[in-house]
Design a protein around this motif. Structure first.
Motif: not given
Length: 468
Positions: A249-255, A323-337
């Protein structure tokens, strides 16, 4: 066939030894509800202490969930007296689990389970226990496996009830069938309590218990044992996958930041499908702390984001995560409560403003007002004395007037075009004491409270939009 007590004890001894559950000198908190399984567990451990673990100490713990009134109080008294007869220390506690579930807008069974384990862990910490023993049986294992199989669970879910959890919770009866615990109690003249809520269990478990498992046992009388072995093999497999995922898993993380994580689409696509789904679950777990309510369908939706030309697409999950796709990255963002859940009593003549509506409740109405989508007409004699208004909860369902079977609230909201963005705040009128849905703005009245040919007086609830 006569009950073989020695065989039951041999199974428990084998389980204790195989998973190294106990050491002589351990202090063990025994969770005792009063039912046959937990009462048998306590007596078996008491019996084995004399034979195998002379320095082991037992401490009885019982949580009264206050769900069944006098019956629950009688269970607590029974367990307390049982501990006294065996000369064992006892810790009991009462918690209003229904109020907790209402306040948290969550499933009652899930909240009760979490409250029970919090209580047991706290008791163990307070008395210095190394183990907590619970009475889960092989039959529980088989039922859990089948329920999860029918819901499409993967290897993690099908690994079932684990023999040891967190190097603290142990299940010594996991190789013993439920009928064996009952036979043990009957053979030794040991009394136990019968919990009606177990007899009237949720529909899924009831049908698995009464229909599916007996049919499997007609094909293979040792079906529970076969299912138990399958769950054990899956546990071993999942332990291996956990180790592999932890390394990859650590190898997948871009940021990664506090509320967001970006993963490499290229590396996820290059992963084996068996690993890819687990890596995506691990991403959710790391962002949310759990994967409850995340099904294989949700994971498959995330996998589709990895396909070519999916940039800009997004997936909403049943956890506070987008979760959404941004070009070559899969982005996961915590949504508002999510909006805060609410519950408040609805009294005649006292308006309640909540969820974008003001609700007005009148009883004893003789002349029916003109029909409108902004009001609900109810049979006053069918409506209980106390009503309440609350937000929706997972698993909500009811039988609308004109229907014979209950429908999911989610399905009804979709059919009646209630916007997704408003559903978590949408007011539901429920019975205050047993939480049955009565009505809601824009939805049909529940059949139990609907007006009929014999209705003499009406109860009227008005929903005024734009307030609250």
């Amino acid at each position: 066939m006569a009950f073989d007590r020695a065989a039951l004890l041999a199974k428990v001894r084998a389980t204790l030894a195989r998973y190294r559950m106990l050491e002589d000198g351990d202090l063990v908190v025994v969770a005792v509800s009063g039912g046959a399984d937990s009462v048998a567990l306590l007596h078996v451990l008491h019996e084995l202490r004399a034979a195998d673990y002379p320095r082991m100490r037992l401490h009885v713990a019982h949580l009264n969930h206050q769900l069944r009134g006098e019956e629950a109080d009688a269970d607590e008294a029974f367990v307390r007296q049982l501990a006294e007869r065996l000369r064992l220390p006892f810790t009991g506690e009462r918690q209003d689990v229904r109020a907790m579930a209402r306040a948290q807008a969550r499933n009652l069974e899930e909240v009760a389970r979490e409250a029970r384990y919090r209580f047991l862990r706290r008791v163990a910490a307070e008395v210095g226990a190394r183990r907590i023993a619970t009475g889960h049986t092989l039959t529980d294992q088989a039922e859990t496996f089948l329920m999860r199989l029918l819901r499409g669970a993967g290897g993690e879910g099908l690994s079932g009830i684990h023999p040891i959890v967190d190097d603290l919770i142990i299940r010594p009866l996991l190789a013993v069938r439920r009928e064996e615990t009952h036979a043990y109690c009957h053979a030794l003249g040991i009394a136990y309590r019968v919990d009606r809520s177990n007899i009237e269990a949720e529909l899924w478990r009831t049908r698995v218990r009464q229909e599916i498992l007996p049919r499997l046992m007609a094909l293979n009388p040792r079906a529970p044992e076969a299912i138990g072995r399958a769950a054990e093999r899956l546990r071993v497999d999942e332990a291996y996958f956990d180790e592999v995922v932890g390394n990859l898993f650590p190898e997948l993380i871009i940021s990664r930041h506090d509320d967001a994580m970006r993963l490499s689409v290229e590396k996820l696509r290059a992963s084996h499908p068996a690993l890819r789904s687990r890596l995506l679950r691990e991403a959710i777990r790391q962002m949310c702390g759990h994967t409850r309510r995340v099904t294989s369908h949700h994971v498959e939706a995330l996998e589709r984001l990895l396909d070519p030309h999916k940039s800009g697409r997004r997936v909403m999950l049943p956890v506070p995560l987008v979760v959404w796709r941004e070009f070559d990255a899969l982005t996961l963002v915590r949504s508002p409560a999510a909006p805060e859940p609410y519950w408040m009593e609805l009294l005649p003549g006292e308006p309640v403003s909540v969820g974008g509506f003001t609700l007005r409740f009148d009883r004893g109405v003789i002349e029916a007002p003109p029909s409108s989508a902004d009001l609900a007409l109810l049979d006053d004699e069918r409506v209980p004395e106390r009503l309440a208004v609350r937000s929706r909860r997972p698993g909500d369902r009811y039988t609308p007037a004109g229907r014979r079977r209950p429908l999911k609230l989610k399905t009804l909201m979709w059919a009646h075009r209630i916007p997704v963005s408003e559903r978590d705040r949408w007011p539901l009128v429920v019975t205050a004491d047993d939480d049955r849905i009565v009505c809601a703005p824009g939805l049909p009245v529940a059949a139990d409270f609907a007006v009929g040919a014999d209705t003499r007086r009406l109860a009227v609830i008005r929903f005024e939009r734009g307030r609250g």
